[in-house]
Design a protein around this motif. Structure first.
Motif, PDB file in Angstrom:
ATOM      1  N   ASN A 161      -2.704  -7.310   0.319  1.00 56.11           N
ATOM      2  CA  ASN A 161      -3.206  -7.966  -0.894  1.00 56.11           C
ATOM      3  C   ASN A 161      -2.061  -8.375  -1.808  1.00 56.11           C
ATOM      4  O   ASN A 161      -2.139  -9.407  -2.487  1.00 56.11           O
ATOM      5  CB  ASN A 161      -4.186  -7.046  -1.622  1.00 56.11           C
ATOM      6  CG  ASN A 161      -5.564  -7.057  -0.984  1.00 56.11           C
ATOM      7  OD1 ASN A 161      -5.973  -8.044  -0.380  1.00 56.11           O
ATOM      8  ND2 ASN A 161      -6.288  -5.942  -1.105  1.00 56.11           N
ATOM      9  N   TYR A 162      -0.985  -7.608  -1.808  1.00 55.55           N
ATOM     10  CA  TYR A 162       0.214  -8.011  -2.555  1.00 55.55           C
ATOM     11  C   TYR A 162       0.899  -9.197  -1.883  1.00 55.55           C
ATOM     12  O   TYR A 162       1.290 -10.158  -2.551  1.00 55.55           O
ATOM     13  CB  TYR A 162       1.187  -6.840  -2.649  1.00 55.55           C
ATOM     14  CG  TYR A 162       2.590  -7.267  -3.034  1.00 55.55           C
ATOM     15  CD1 TYR A 162       2.869  -7.780  -4.305  1.00 55.55           C
ATOM     16  CD2 TYR A 162       3.642  -7.196  -2.115  1.00 55.55           C
ATOM     17  CE1 TYR A 162       4.142  -8.193  -4.651  1.00 55.55           C
ATOM     18  CE2 TYR A 162       4.921  -7.601  -2.453  1.00 55.55           C
ATOM     19  CZ  TYR A 162       5.167  -8.101  -3.721  1.00 55.55           C
ATOM     20  OH  TYR A 162       6.434  -8.522  -4.064  1.00 55.55           O
ATOM     21  N   ARG A 163       1.015  -9.161  -0.570  1.00 54.92           N
ATOM     22  CA  ARG A 163       1.778 -10.196   0.141  1.00 54.92           C
ATOM     23  C   ARG A 163       1.041 -11.532   0.196  1.00 54.92           C
ATOM     24  O   ARG A 163       1.648 -12.585   0.000  1.00 54.92           O
ATOM     25  CB  ARG A 163       2.105  -9.722   1.564  1.00 54.92           C
ATOM     26  CG  ARG A 163       3.001  -8.506   1.634  1.00 54.92           C
ATOM     27  CD  ARG A 163       3.276  -8.089   3.072  1.00 54.92           C
ATOM     28  NE  ARG A 163       4.231  -8.988   3.723  1.00 54.92           N
ATOM     29  CZ  ARG A 163       4.572  -8.890   5.008  1.00 54.92           C
ATOM     30  NH1 ARG A 163       4.001  -7.966   5.796  1.00 54.92           N
ATOM     31  NH2 ARG A 163       5.455  -9.728   5.524  1.00 54.92           N
TER      32      ARG A 163
ATOM     33  N   TRP B 241      -8.549  -9.535  -0.359  1.00 57.49           N
ATOM     34  CA  TRP B 241      -9.215  -9.900  -1.616  1.00 57.49           C
ATOM     35  C   TRP B 241      -9.904 -11.256  -1.497  1.00 57.49           C
ATOM     36  O   TRP B 241     -11.045 -11.426  -1.932  1.00 57.49           O
ATOM     37  CB  TRP B 241      -8.197  -9.937  -2.757  1.00 57.49           C
ATOM     38  CG  TRP B 241      -7.824  -8.596  -3.306  1.00 57.49           C
ATOM     39  CD1 TRP B 241      -8.487  -7.411  -3.105  1.00 57.49           C
ATOM     40  CD2 TRP B 241      -6.721  -8.304  -4.164  1.00 57.49           C
ATOM     41  NE1 TRP B 241      -7.850  -6.398  -3.785  1.00 57.49           N
ATOM     42  CE2 TRP B 241      -6.775  -6.914  -4.449  1.00 57.49           C
ATOM     43  CE3 TRP B 241      -5.703  -9.073  -4.725  1.00 57.49           C
ATOM     44  CZ2 TRP B 241      -5.833  -6.290  -5.268  1.00 57.49           C
ATOM     45  CZ3 TRP B 241      -4.770  -8.450  -5.541  1.00 57.49           C
ATOM     46  CH2 TRP B 241      -4.829  -7.076  -5.811  1.00 57.49           C
TER      47      TRP B 241
ATOM     48  N   MET C 172      -3.609  -2.812   0.959  1.00 60.52           N
ATOM     49  CA  MET C 172      -3.104  -3.161  -0.370  1.00 60.52           C
ATOM     50  C   MET C 172      -1.728  -3.829  -0.309  1.00 60.52           C
ATOM     51  O   MET C 172      -1.414  -4.682  -1.154  1.00 60.52           O
ATOM     52  CB  MET C 172      -3.077  -1.923  -1.259  1.00 60.52           C
ATOM     53  CG  MET C 172      -4.482  -1.400  -1.585  1.00 60.52           C
ATOM     54  SD  MET C 172      -5.544  -2.615  -2.423  1.00 60.52           S
ATOM     55  CE  MET C 172      -5.071  -2.330  -4.138  1.00 60.52           C
TER      56      MET C 172
ATOM     57  N   ASN D 267     -11.228  -7.526  -5.937  1.00 56.32           N
ATOM     58  CA  ASN D 267      -9.962  -7.886  -6.583  1.00 56.32           C
ATOM     59  C   ASN D 267     -10.025  -7.575  -8.079  1.00 56.32           C
ATOM     60  O   ASN D 267     -10.781  -8.207  -8.817  1.00 56.32           O
ATOM     61  CB  ASN D 267      -9.679  -9.373  -6.375  1.00 56.32           C
ATOM     62  CG  ASN D 267      -8.324  -9.795  -6.911  1.00 56.32           C
ATOM     63  OD1 ASN D 267      -7.606  -9.009  -7.527  1.00 56.32           O
ATOM     64  ND2 ASN D 267      -7.950 -11.044  -6.658  1.00 56.32           N
TER      65      ASN D 267
ATOM     66  N   PRO E 271       0.250  -4.079  -5.349  1.00 52.55           N
ATOM     67  CA  PRO E 271      -0.146  -5.262  -6.128  1.00 52.55           C
ATOM     68  C   PRO E 271       0.023  -5.076  -7.630  1.00 52.55           C
ATOM     69  O   PRO E 271       0.100  -6.058  -8.368  1.00 52.55           O
ATOM     70  CB  PRO E 271      -1.629  -5.438  -5.770  1.00 52.55           C
ATOM     71  CG  PRO E 271      -1.815  -4.720  -4.480  1.00 52.55           C
ATOM     72  CD  PRO E 271      -0.883  -3.554  -4.554  1.00 52.55           C
ATOM     73  N   TYR E 272       0.080  -3.834  -8.081  1.00 51.68           N
ATOM     74  CA  TYR E 272       0.151  -3.546  -9.510  1.00 51.68           C
ATOM     75  C   TYR E 272       1.577  -3.306 -10.007  1.00 51.68           C
ATOM     76  O   TYR E 272       1.863  -3.541 -11.181  1.00 51.68           O
ATOM     77  CB  TYR E 272      -0.684  -2.306  -9.851  1.00 51.68           C
ATOM     78  CG  TYR E 272      -2.042  -2.250  -9.203  1.00 51.68           C
ATOM     79  CD1 TYR E 272      -2.830  -3.398  -9.050  1.00 51.68           C
ATOM     80  CD2 TYR E 272      -2.559  -1.045  -8.738  1.00 51.68           C
ATOM     81  CE1 TYR E 272      -4.081  -3.333  -8.463  1.00 51.68           C
ATOM     82  CE2 TYR E 272      -3.814  -0.970  -8.151  1.00 51.68           C
ATOM     83  CZ  TYR E 272      -4.568  -2.116  -8.002  1.00 51.68           C
ATOM     84  OH  TYR E 272      -5.804  -2.043  -7.418  1.00 51.68           O
TER      85      TYR E 272
ATOM     86  N   GLY F  11      -2.836 -11.716  -0.455  1.00 52.80           N
ATOM     87  CA  GLY F  11      -4.168 -11.718  -1.050  1.00 52.80           C
ATOM     88  C   GLY F  11      -5.288 -11.858  -0.029  1.00 52.80           C
ATOM     89  O   GLY F  11      -6.444 -12.091  -0.404  1.00 52.80           O
TER      90      GLY F  11
ATOM     91  N   PRO G  29       4.913  -3.967  -7.848  1.00 50.87           N
ATOM     92  CA  PRO G  29       5.631  -4.206  -6.593  1.00 50.87           C
ATOM     93  C   PRO G  29       7.071  -3.719  -6.592  1.00 50.87           C
ATOM     94  O   PRO G  29       7.536  -3.162  -5.591  1.00 50.87           O
ATOM     95  CB  PRO G  29       5.546  -5.725  -6.421  1.00 50.87           C
ATOM     96  CG  PRO G  29       5.211  -6.269  -7.779  1.00 50.87           C
ATOM     97  CD  PRO G  29       4.396  -5.214  -8.448  1.00 50.87           C
TER      98      PRO G  29
END
Length: 451
Positions: free
Chosen positions: A423-425, A430, A420, A292, A367-368, A427, A370
């Motif tokens: 990881n946005y939705r 991560w 990924m 992460n 994630p960076y 985590g 959205p």
């Protein structure tokens, strides 16, 4: 940087029904139309579920692992349809954890597939514990990536190892089969001799084989996609590297730091490219499917700023669109990475722009950025529809300028999309990876800070 090479009709193997790699235009249209009109959550769910099919239905039947490539339109390199990719399989395995958690498959289905996969990974040739880049899935033999690259690939091994640790953490408190899978994953990870790949020096080397030894002579130094290799090597409970290997090898004794800018955005780190250039966007994804970067920094670099700025540079470049390519823009097509290209395969970035957009670049950056990533997905489905969307989600690459829409997929690009976005939705991946005690100890050993 390496260049990647896969597909086929399904059969019943290892207890898994693998369906045929064909899809009708009606199926494609139905999938894309529903997704483009739905809420953000439904849209992302549709993309993840469809893309995951690459690793579930499209898997190589003997191993259950990811085929290097799937070409819906046919035309494969000779004897390439059963080739499996170790790095791409790592991303696919993490995608299976997502699929179990999201209910695309049951935990029992996932555990059965993963049990067979762990057995297969233990049976195929390894090189001081590391796997090769490619194998012939049916024969379990190494497929050389190049003349001297016929042994261990410690970077591809690292991408797979992220997944082994994620599986262990996900299954370690489960039922009997799940615990068995967790133990097998743990044994595989602990069998990797990371220290061997230093060749007695303070740097990791990408390749080693019994026939060519360290003949490839490819030292792994920052910055590119390989940070995870050093983190895992430092975290190993069995064959760890010393801190000096990271400091002098990856961080170049501080020379990894950069004060250069691109499009008035700080780069923050010395990319393995010409001065003032940034590399392909997968450098912000592959190491960070498990690791992460949010809040992650060491005494040299703030990695959250690095990956976010790398993404913003791509967005700003698409908005500026200096070559006036069709379909570029922050709410349209953006994101340059290594993918299929109009003439073969290429590593695209702002200083090597061939009018080719690969959906994995923007989608795996969710994630960076959205808002821009979701806008990109909607643009593709609303404007290009089945030109870019098929049985396994978005095809690998396209060019509106050249009216070029190949119906082809690469595992190494499809896998990060599933992971990924998750990881946005939530985590999930991560959290699983970062919770591993060895990783926490390894990061502390290297001087990293993380929330």
């Amino acid at each position: 940087m390496k260049i990647f090479n896969l597909v086929g009709c399904g059969i019943l193997a290892c207890g898994f029904l693998l369906s045929c790699n064909t899809s009708t235009k009606k199926e494609q249209q139905q999938s894309s139309t529903v997704a483009s009109k739905d809420s953000d959550e439904a849209l992302l769910d549709q993309i993840q579920k469809q893309t995951f099919r690459y690793f579930w239905e499209g898997a190589e039947p003997t191993s259950g692992l990811a085929r290097e490539r799937i070409h819906i339109d046919g035309n494969y390199p000779e004897n390439d349809q059963q080739v499996i990719t170790i790095g791409g399989s790592g991303f696919g395995i993490m995608g299976m954890v997502v699929a179990m958690e999201r209910g695309y498959i049951s935990k029992d289905q996932g555990a059965q597939r993963l049990d067979s996969i762990m057995n297969y990974l233990a049976e195929i040739p390894r090189f001081k514990g590391a796997w090769s880049h490619w194998y012939h899935g049916d024969s379990k033999k190494v497929k050389a990536f190049s003349e001297k690259d016929n042994g261990g690939d410690i970077v591809e091994t690292a991408f797979l190892t992220q997944a082994l640790i994620v599986v262990r953490e996900y299954f370690k408190n489960g039922d009997e089969l799940q615990k068995t899978v967790a133990q097998k994953a743990d044994d595989l990870w602990k069998g990797i001799d990371w220290k061997h790949y230093t060749n007695g020096k303070n740097v990791l080397y990408w390749h080693w084989s019994p026939s060519h030894q360290f003949g490839m002579n490819h030292a792994i130094q920052g910055y590119d996609e390989c940070l995870i290799t050093y983190v895992l090597a430092a975290s190993s409970p069995t064959h760890p590297i010393d801190t000096a290997v990271y400091r002098e090898g990856w961080a170049r004794s501080g020379k990894i730091v950069s004060d250069l800018q691109k499009l008035h955005i700080p780069i923050g780190i010395k990319h393995n490219a010409k001065e003032a250039e940034v590399g392909p966007l997968f450098w912000a994804h592959y190491s960070f499917t498990g690791l992460n970067p949010i809040g992650l920094s060491d005494s040299y670099v703030n990695y959250e700023e690095v990956v976010k700025n790398h993404t913003q540079i791509n967005i700003a470049y698409a908005e500026a669109n200096p070559k006036q390519f069709k379909g570029y823009g922050k709410d349209k097509g953006w994101g340059l990475t290594a993918s299929y290209s109009i003439a073969g395969y290429d590593a695209h970035h702002p200083d090597n722009d061939k009018s080719v957009i690969s959906p994995t670049a923007a989608l795996s950056s969710m994630p960076y950025a959205p808002k821009e990533s979701i806008a990109f997905a909607r643009y593709l489905l609303d404007s290009l529809d089945t030109k870019v969307w098929g049985k396994y989600g978005f095809y690998d690459a396209y060019s509106e300028t050249e009216n070029w829409y190949p119906q082809r997929y690469l595992a190494i690009d499809q896998g990060p999309i599933v992971v990924m976005i998750e990881n946005y939705r939530s985590g999930l991946i991560w959290e699983l990876f970062m919770s591993a005690p060895e990783i926490q100890a390894g990061l502390k050993k290297l001087g990293f800070n993380h929330p």
